[in-house]
Enzyme design. Structure first.
Site, PDB file in Angstrom:
ATOM      1  N   CYS A 166     -11.063   2.587  -0.018  1.00 20.69           N
ATOM      2  CA  CYS A 166      -9.677   2.934   0.282  1.00 20.69           C
ATOM      3  C   CYS A 166      -9.324   2.111   1.510  1.00 20.69           C
ATOM      4  O   CYS A 166     -10.107   2.054   2.466  1.00 20.69           O
ATOM      5  CB  CYS A 166      -9.556   4.429   0.585  1.00 20.69           C
TER       6      CYS A 166
ATOM      7  N   CYS B  99      -4.145  -1.582  -2.042  1.00 18.60           N
ATOM      8  CA  CYS B  99      -4.351  -0.138  -2.186  1.00 18.60           C
ATOM      9  C   CYS B  99      -5.306   0.027  -3.351  1.00 18.60           C
ATOM     10  O   CYS B  99      -5.036  -0.460  -4.457  1.00 18.60           O
ATOM     11  CB  CYS B  99      -3.007   0.521  -2.491  1.00 18.60           C
TER      12      CYS B  99
ATOM     13  N   ASP C   4       0.875  -1.176   0.000  1.00 19.05           N
ATOM     14  CA  ASP C   4       0.000   0.000   0.000  1.00 19.05           C
ATOM     15  C   ASP C   4       0.908   1.221   0.000  1.00 19.05           C
ATOM     16  O   ASP C   4       2.130   1.113   0.205  1.00 19.05           O
ATOM     17  CB  ASP C   4      -0.877  -0.006   1.265  1.00 19.05           C
ATOM     18  N   SER C   5       0.300   2.393  -0.186  1.00 17.94           N
ATOM     19  CA  SER C   5       1.074   3.623  -0.113  1.00 17.94           C
ATOM     20  C   SER C   5       1.571   3.881   1.310  1.00 17.94           C
ATOM     21  O   SER C   5       2.534   4.607   1.504  1.00 17.94           O
ATOM     22  CB  SER C   5       0.197   4.798  -0.544  1.00 17.94           C
TER      23      SER C   5
ATOM     24  N   GLU D 137      -3.440   8.230   8.754  1.00 19.12           N
ATOM     25  CA  GLU D 137      -1.976   8.144   8.858  1.00 19.12           C
ATOM     26  C   GLU D 137      -1.504   8.821  10.143  1.00 19.12           C
ATOM     27  O   GLU D 137      -0.484   8.458  10.715  1.00 19.12           O
ATOM     28  CB  GLU D 137      -1.298   8.795   7.632  1.00 19.12           C
TER      29      GLU D 137
ATOM     30  N   HIS E 129      -7.429   2.565   3.850  1.00 13.85           N
ATOM     31  CA  HIS E 129      -7.282   3.308   5.109  1.00 13.85           C
ATOM     32  C   HIS E 129      -8.638   3.456   5.836  1.00 13.85           C
ATOM     33  O   HIS E 129      -8.668   3.608   7.046  1.00 13.85           O
ATOM     34  CB  HIS E 129      -6.771   4.724   4.840  1.00 13.85           C
TER      35      HIS E 129
HETATM   36  N1  DGL Z   1      -4.879   3.176   0.983  1.00 16.33           N
HETATM   37  C1  DGL Z   1      -4.880   3.597  -0.358  1.00 16.33           C
HETATM   38  C2  DGL Z   1      -6.116   3.233  -1.111  1.00 16.33           C
HETATM   39  O1  DGL Z   1      -6.671   2.195  -0.817  1.00 16.33           O
HETATM   40  C3  DGL Z   1      -4.314   4.908  -0.744  1.00 16.33           C
HETATM   41  C4  DGL Z   1      -4.346   6.071   0.085  1.00 16.33           C
HETATM   42  C5  DGL Z   1      -3.464   7.127  -0.492  1.00 16.33           C
HETATM   43  O2  DGL Z   1      -2.264   6.910  -0.543  1.00 16.33           O
HETATM   44  O3  DGL Z   1      -3.981   8.170  -0.917  1.00 16.33           O
HETATM   45  O4  DGL Z   1      -6.517   3.900  -2.009  1.00 16.33           O
END
Ligand code: DGL
Length: 270
Positions: free
Chosen positions: A187, A76, A13-14, A155, A189
């Site tokens: 997402c 991600c 993931d990022s 984050e 997150h």
């Molecule tokens: N967690 C990521 C996603 O599922 C990306 C969040 C990001 O880096 O903007 O899109």
């Protein structure tokens, strides 16, 4: 004969978001090992261009391939929406994204076919969710909404901060009278904000988090795509980050509900 392969599964993931998927996989596959890569030096991906996200996806995947992973899980949504096609062209190792499993689960869950999707700006702009849901059933009514402020809050570890509630309330305002019965957390997150999202959107809307859907997809992968580890293989989990390992360990603790040891996290350059 069923071949066994004890090499790790690579997942990325990022940043920390993909840990929601990792956690589901650790539970579902107790003898598989995992290498998780969080591109913490370049998070967020969700505000970047398609070209940049594609490039980052290939670089991160290559770092995992260098460690001889047997499968790539793109945990991600942004990288799945914009980098997965290029990644599959680039490498022969099988790669699984999060969008299709999430859409299938939403399609099976929604009673009225009115589905909301919240995700990063780039994921929404890619139309990947709209397209995948339309391919499953063209009658779905899809309401998409970018929520760019959610990732920095997660984050930062602000899951239950009062400011987070205000941001969630005002971000989800456009969906309040849409009549959706299902909302995809598009997402990785966002599951960390699940309690506040559920409270704000109301108890009748079913929230879809792709983590369990991805675990189910892996469980059903044919053996030509995934040779499972031997039943007596001992699970190991290693973390790679591209910046500030201590901060990653702190936030990872919230996601995984246990401490990540100092020697489990390695900082790498891509
Ligand atoms: N967690 C990521 C996603 O599922 C990306 C969040 C990001 O880096 O903007 O899109």
């Amino acid at each position: 004969m069923d071949e066994r392969d004890n090499r790790p599964i690579g997942i990325f993931d990022s940043g920390v978001g993909g840990l929601t998927v990792l956690q589901a996989l650790i539970r579902q596959f107790p003898n598989e090992s995992f290498i998780y890569l969080g591109d913490t030096a370049r998070v967020p991906y969700g505000s970047k261009s398609a070209r940049t996200i594609e490039r980052y996806t290939i670089q991160v995947a290559q770092a995992l391939l260098n460690r001889s992973v047997k499968l790539l899980v793109v945990a991600c949504n942004t990288a799945s929406a914009l980098g997965l096609t290029a990644l599959r062209r680039y490498c022969p190792t099988p790669a699984i994204g999060v969008i299709e499993p999430g859409c299938r689960l939403a399609a099976a869950t929604s009673q009225q076919g009115r589905i909301g999707v919240i995700a990063t700006r780039s994921t929404i702009a890619s139309q990947a969710y709209r397209q995948t849901l339309a391919d499953l059933d063209s009658r779905f009514e899809v309401h998409s909404l970018a929520c760019p402020l959610f990732v920095p809050l997660v984050e930062e570890g602000w899951h239950d901060h009062p400011a987070t509630r205000l941001v969630v309330e005002s971000s989800l305002q456009p969906l309040q009278h849409s009549g959706i019965d299902t909302l995809i957390l598009g997402c990785t997150h966002y599951p960390l904000l699940r309690p506040v999202i559920q409270e704000v959107i109301g108890p009748t809307v079913r929230l879809i988090d792709s983590a369990s859907a991805v675990a189910a997809t892996l469980a059903n992968l044919p053996t030509n795509l995934l040779h499972r580890a031997a039943p007596d293989a001992v699970q190991s989990v290693t973390f790679l980050v591209t910046d500030v390992a201590d901060r990653f360990r702190e936030v990872a603790h919230h996601f995984l509900h246990h401490q990540v040891a100092v020697d489990q996290v390695e900082m790498i350059d891509l």
